[in-house]
Enzyme design. Sequence first.
Site, PDB file in Angstrom:
ATOM      1  N   ASN A  12       0.819  -1.218   0.000  1.00 16.43           N
ATOM      2  CA  ASN A  12       0.000   0.000   0.000  1.00 16.43           C
ATOM      3  C   ASN A  12       0.854   1.271   0.000  1.00 16.43           C
ATOM      4  OD1 ASN A  12       0.970   0.157   2.592  1.00 16.43           O
ATOM      5  ND2 ASN A  12      -1.034   0.288   3.603  1.00 16.43           N
ATOM      6  N   TYR A  66       4.929  -5.053  19.689  1.00 16.27           N
ATOM      7  CA  TYR A  66       5.341  -5.409  18.321  1.00 16.27           C
ATOM      8  C   TYR A  66       5.835  -6.859  18.267  1.00 16.27           C
ATOM      9  CZ  TYR A  66       8.740  -5.844  14.525  1.00 16.27           C
ATOM     10  OH  TYR A  66       9.470  -6.307  13.459  1.00 16.27           O
TER      11      TYR A  66
HETATM   12  N1  NAD Z   1      14.052  -3.621   9.788  1.00 14.80           N
HETATM   13  C1  NAD Z   1      14.321  -4.491  10.753  1.00 14.80           C
HETATM   14  O1  NAD Z   1      15.350  -4.401  11.463  1.00 14.80           O
HETATM   15  C2  NAD Z   1      13.398  -5.652  11.006  1.00 14.80           C
HETATM   16  C3  NAD Z   1      13.783  -6.612  11.962  1.00 14.80           C
HETATM   17  C4  NAD Z   1      12.956  -7.699  12.184  1.00 14.80           C
HETATM   18  C5  NAD Z   1      11.772  -7.843  11.471  1.00 14.80           C
HETATM   19  N2  NAD Z   1      11.416  -6.900  10.551  1.00 14.80           N
HETATM   20  C6  NAD Z   1      10.167  -7.106   9.805  1.00 14.80           C
HETATM   21  O2  NAD Z   1      10.470  -7.119   8.426  1.00 14.80           O
HETATM   22  C7  NAD Z   1       9.388  -6.635   7.661  1.00 14.80           C
HETATM   23  C8  NAD Z   1       9.853  -5.569   6.694  1.00 14.80           C
HETATM   24  O3  NAD Z   1      10.435  -4.507   7.429  1.00 14.80           O
HETATM   25  P1  NAD Z   1      11.148  -3.273   6.736  1.00 14.80           P
HETATM   26  O4  NAD Z   1      12.276  -2.894   7.618  1.00 14.80           O
HETATM   27  O5  NAD Z   1      11.399  -3.552   5.309  1.00 14.80           O
HETATM   28  O6  NAD Z   1      10.006  -2.170   6.898  1.00 14.80           O
HETATM   29  P2  NAD Z   1       9.287  -1.265   5.792  1.00 14.80           P
HETATM   30  O7  NAD Z   1       8.366  -0.362   6.554  1.00 14.80           O
HETATM   31  O8  NAD Z   1      10.282  -0.639   4.889  1.00 14.80           O
HETATM   32  O9  NAD Z   1       8.450  -2.326   4.958  1.00 14.80           O
HETATM   33  C9  NAD Z   1       7.114  -2.682   5.224  1.00 14.80           C
HETATM   34  C10 NAD Z   1       6.361  -2.657   3.895  1.00 14.80           C
HETATM   35  O10 NAD Z   1       5.023  -3.096   4.114  1.00 14.80           O
HETATM   36  C11 NAD Z   1       4.115  -2.174   3.527  1.00 14.80           C
HETATM   37  N3  NAD Z   1       2.871  -2.221   4.316  1.00 14.80           N
HETATM   38  C12 NAD Z   1       2.723  -1.921   5.636  1.00 14.80           C
HETATM   39  N4  NAD Z   1       1.428  -2.039   5.989  1.00 14.80           N
HETATM   40  C13 NAD Z   1       0.753  -2.437   4.876  1.00 14.80           C
HETATM   41  C14 NAD Z   1      -0.614  -2.714   4.607  1.00 14.80           C
HETATM   42  N5  NAD Z   1      -1.560  -2.559   5.540  1.00 14.80           N
HETATM   43  N6  NAD Z   1      -0.944  -3.126   3.362  1.00 14.80           N
HETATM   44  C15 NAD Z   1      -0.018  -3.251   2.379  1.00 14.80           C
HETATM   45  N7  NAD Z   1       1.281  -2.971   2.575  1.00 14.80           N
HETATM   46  C16 NAD Z   1       1.670  -2.566   3.813  1.00 14.80           C
HETATM   47  C17 NAD Z   1       4.816  -0.827   3.569  1.00 14.80           C
HETATM   48  O11 NAD Z   1       4.337   0.092   2.620  1.00 14.80           O
HETATM   49  C18 NAD Z   1       6.262  -1.255   3.294  1.00 14.80           C
HETATM   50  O12 NAD Z   1       6.531  -1.291   1.915  1.00 14.80           O
HETATM   51  C19 NAD Z   1       8.340  -6.155   8.684  1.00 14.80           C
HETATM   52  O13 NAD Z   1       7.384  -7.186   8.827  1.00 14.80           O
HETATM   53  C20 NAD Z   1       9.131  -5.992   9.959  1.00 14.80           C
HETATM   54  O14 NAD Z   1       8.330  -6.192  11.086  1.00 14.80           O
HETATM   55  C21 NAD Z   1      12.198  -5.815  10.294  1.00 14.80           C
HETATM   56  O1  GDU Z   2      19.029   6.591  17.808  1.00 12.96           O
HETATM   57  C1  GDU Z   2      19.409   5.511  18.297  1.00 12.96           C
HETATM   58  C2  GDU Z   2      18.848   4.270  17.901  1.00 12.96           C
HETATM   59  C3  GDU Z   2      19.314   3.116  18.506  1.00 12.96           C
HETATM   60  N1  GDU Z   2      20.291   3.166  19.447  1.00 12.96           N
HETATM   61  C4  GDU Z   2      20.806   1.907  20.029  1.00 12.96           C
HETATM   62  O2  GDU Z   2      21.233   1.108  18.949  1.00 12.96           O
HETATM   63  C5  GDU Z   2      20.961  -0.277  19.179  1.00 12.96           C
HETATM   64  C6  GDU Z   2      20.052  -0.793  18.059  1.00 12.96           C
HETATM   65  O3  GDU Z   2      18.791  -0.138  18.145  1.00 12.96           O
HETATM   66  P1  GDU Z   2      17.731  -0.197  16.972  1.00 12.96           P
HETATM   67  O4  GDU Z   2      16.601   0.714  17.348  1.00 12.96           O
HETATM   68  O5  GDU Z   2      18.381   0.039  15.665  1.00 12.96           O
HETATM   69  O6  GDU Z   2      17.252  -1.714  16.970  1.00 12.96           O
HETATM   70  P2  GDU Z   2      16.693  -2.619  18.145  1.00 12.96           P
HETATM   71  O7  GDU Z   2      17.800  -3.567  18.553  1.00 12.96           O
HETATM   72  O8  GDU Z   2      16.071  -1.832  19.211  1.00 12.96           O
HETATM   73  O9  GDU Z   2      15.538  -3.432  17.403  1.00 12.96           O
HETATM   74  C7  GDU Z   2      15.594  -3.869  16.039  1.00 12.96           C
HETATM   75  O10 GDU Z   2      15.927  -5.230  15.967  1.00 12.96           O
HETATM   76  C8  GDU Z   2      15.102  -6.088  16.702  1.00 12.96           C
HETATM   77  C9  GDU Z   2      15.592  -7.474  16.474  1.00 12.96           C
HETATM   78  O11 GDU Z   2      16.857  -7.659  17.079  1.00 12.96           O
HETATM   79  C10 GDU Z   2      13.653  -5.925  16.292  1.00 12.96           C
HETATM   80  O12 GDU Z   2      13.416  -6.514  15.042  1.00 12.96           O
HETATM   81  C11 GDU Z   2      13.239  -4.475  16.222  1.00 12.96           C
HETATM   82  O13 GDU Z   2      11.970  -4.335  15.627  1.00 12.96           O
HETATM   83  C12 GDU Z   2      14.221  -3.677  15.432  1.00 12.96           C
HETATM   84  O14 GDU Z   2      13.896  -2.301  15.433  1.00 12.96           O
HETATM   85  C13 GDU Z   2      20.320  -0.346  20.568  1.00 12.96           C
HETATM   86  O15 GDU Z   2      21.334  -0.618  21.501  1.00 12.96           O
HETATM   87  C14 GDU Z   2      19.777   1.079  20.782  1.00 12.96           C
HETATM   88  O16 GDU Z   2      19.715   1.462  22.134  1.00 12.96           O
HETATM   89  C15 GDU Z   2      20.843   4.360  19.850  1.00 12.96           C
HETATM   90  O17 GDU Z   2      21.723   4.398  20.702  1.00 12.96           O
HETATM   91  N2  GDU Z   2      20.386   5.509  19.255  1.00 12.96           N
END
Ligand code: NAD
Ligand code: GDU
Length: 325
Positions: free
Chosen positions: A32, A140
């Site tokens: 979306n 989450y």
């Molecule tokens: N980034 C991380 O460190 C991390 C870590 C662990 C898990 N994840 C999971 O990985 C997945 C992707 O994360 P990301 O970092 O690419 O985030 P992102 O926000 O870039 O990607 C999410 C995508 O889903 C789409 N989306 C969200 N809600 C929607 C809806 N209702 N209908 C259709 N599309 C929708 C958004 O437009 C986006 O393109 C997520 O499920 C997130 O929870 C991310």
């Molecule tokens: O502005 C910032 C952001 C983060 N941190 C620190 O950097 C580390 C990483 O933080 P992130 O926010 O980048 O990531 P998290 O480890 O909190 O969590 C991420 O990784 C998790 C899995 O390990 C989950 O998927 C979660 O959704 C995703 O955001 C942590 O020690 C945090 O305290 C800072 O010091 N300053």
Amino acid sequence: MNILIIGGAGYIGSHVAREFLDQGHTVTVYDNLSSGLEQNLFPEEKFIKGDIMDYPALVQAMKGGFDALVHLAAFKGAGESMVKPEKYSLNNINGTVNIINAAAETGISNIVFSSTAAVYGEPVYLPIDEKHPTNPENYYGFTKLEIEGTLRWYDKLKGIKFASLRYFNAAGYDVKGRITGLERNPANLIPVIMEAACGMRPEVQVFGSDYDTPDGTGVRDYIHVNDLAVGHAAALDYIAKNGKSIIVNLGSETGLSVMEIIEAARKISGKPIPVKITGRRPGDPAKLTASSQLARELLGWKAQHSDLDTLISTSWGVYKNQGKA
Ligand SMILES: NC(=O)c1ccc[n+]([C@@H]2O[C@H](COP(=O)([O-])OP(=O)(O)OC[C@H]3O[C@@H](n4cnc5c(N)ncnc54)[C@H](O)[C@@H]3O)[C@@H](O)[C@H]2O)c1
Ligand SMILES: O=c1ccn([C@@H]2O[C@H](COP(=O)(O)OP(=O)(O)O[C@H]3O[C@H](CO)[C@H](O)[C@H](O)[C@H]3O)[C@@H](O)[C@H]2O)c(=O)[nH]1
């Protein structure tokens, strides 16, 4: 295979789509564009703009003769989920239940699902393997755990095979430079550092320097998005070939501290990157590292691009052209 990637316009999803295309699969993205970007779509893939809350639209989209779907669409703000749980229950739980039901209705029986290391909560031991207790510290993480439970039931009741991939901290950008979409309002450490490096924000706030870690700052397991993408392809291959569902960690098995990352970013970017030490962020454990032994054994998967230099240089490659750098 003919693959539907839901959330494929996002940060991780675009890398996953690129990997499936590179491996010769046919890809349709359903998104979306709430946080995803048109810029992250590739000319070789079909795009359907749609919402996972719209059940009829999902069913319609899934009638494309797909062999599998990869589901990455979700909200991912752990902190935000604690103040707006309703937003997360709807999109991450109800939206995913819609996807699973629509898959069952249209006969798609292979699902790869984006889970998270946040399902584990405060670590009881390190490195964290898949047998580690699951006690999410934020809502989450709970939404992802809840979906894993539903997927287990649909495996038994509807024959849906799933791979739930518990990513640790996703980071970096495509090593070949093909993906350049910036995350909007990022909260994760590396994009925040990148924004500070190129003048899009004044400083990086370091959330705590008094942890029981070598330099006092938080330690995490950062996994490069290209490695994650390969993990999705390997996981789909496994469930399709073996007819067995799996839950696996995807991590680099290496711990990096906040300050180590900032120092590397200063070196690679040549920018000063101002830092302000603030208090700890509630709910942040001192240290998280993954065991990816199961992914190695089952999928033959191992991180290849998750060294500190590649994580930062591929990110800087995208950010250096932005802001006031
Ligand atoms: N980034 C991380 O460190 C991390 C870590 C662990 C898990 N994840 C999971 O990985 C997945 C992707 O994360 P990301 O970092 O690419 O985030 P992102 O926000 O870039 O990607 C999410 C995508 O889903 C789409 N989306 C969200 N809600 C929607 C809806 N209702 N209908 C259709 N599309 C929708 C958004 O437009 C986006 O393109 C997520 O499920 C997130 O929870 C991310
Ligand atoms: O502005 C910032 C952001 C983060 N941190 C620190 O950097 C580390 C990483 O933080 P992130 O926010 O980048 O990531 P998290 O480890 O909190 O969590 C991420 O990784 C998790 C899995 O390990 C989950 O998927 C979660 O959704 C995703 O955001 C942590 O020690 C945090 O305290 C800072 O010091 N300053």
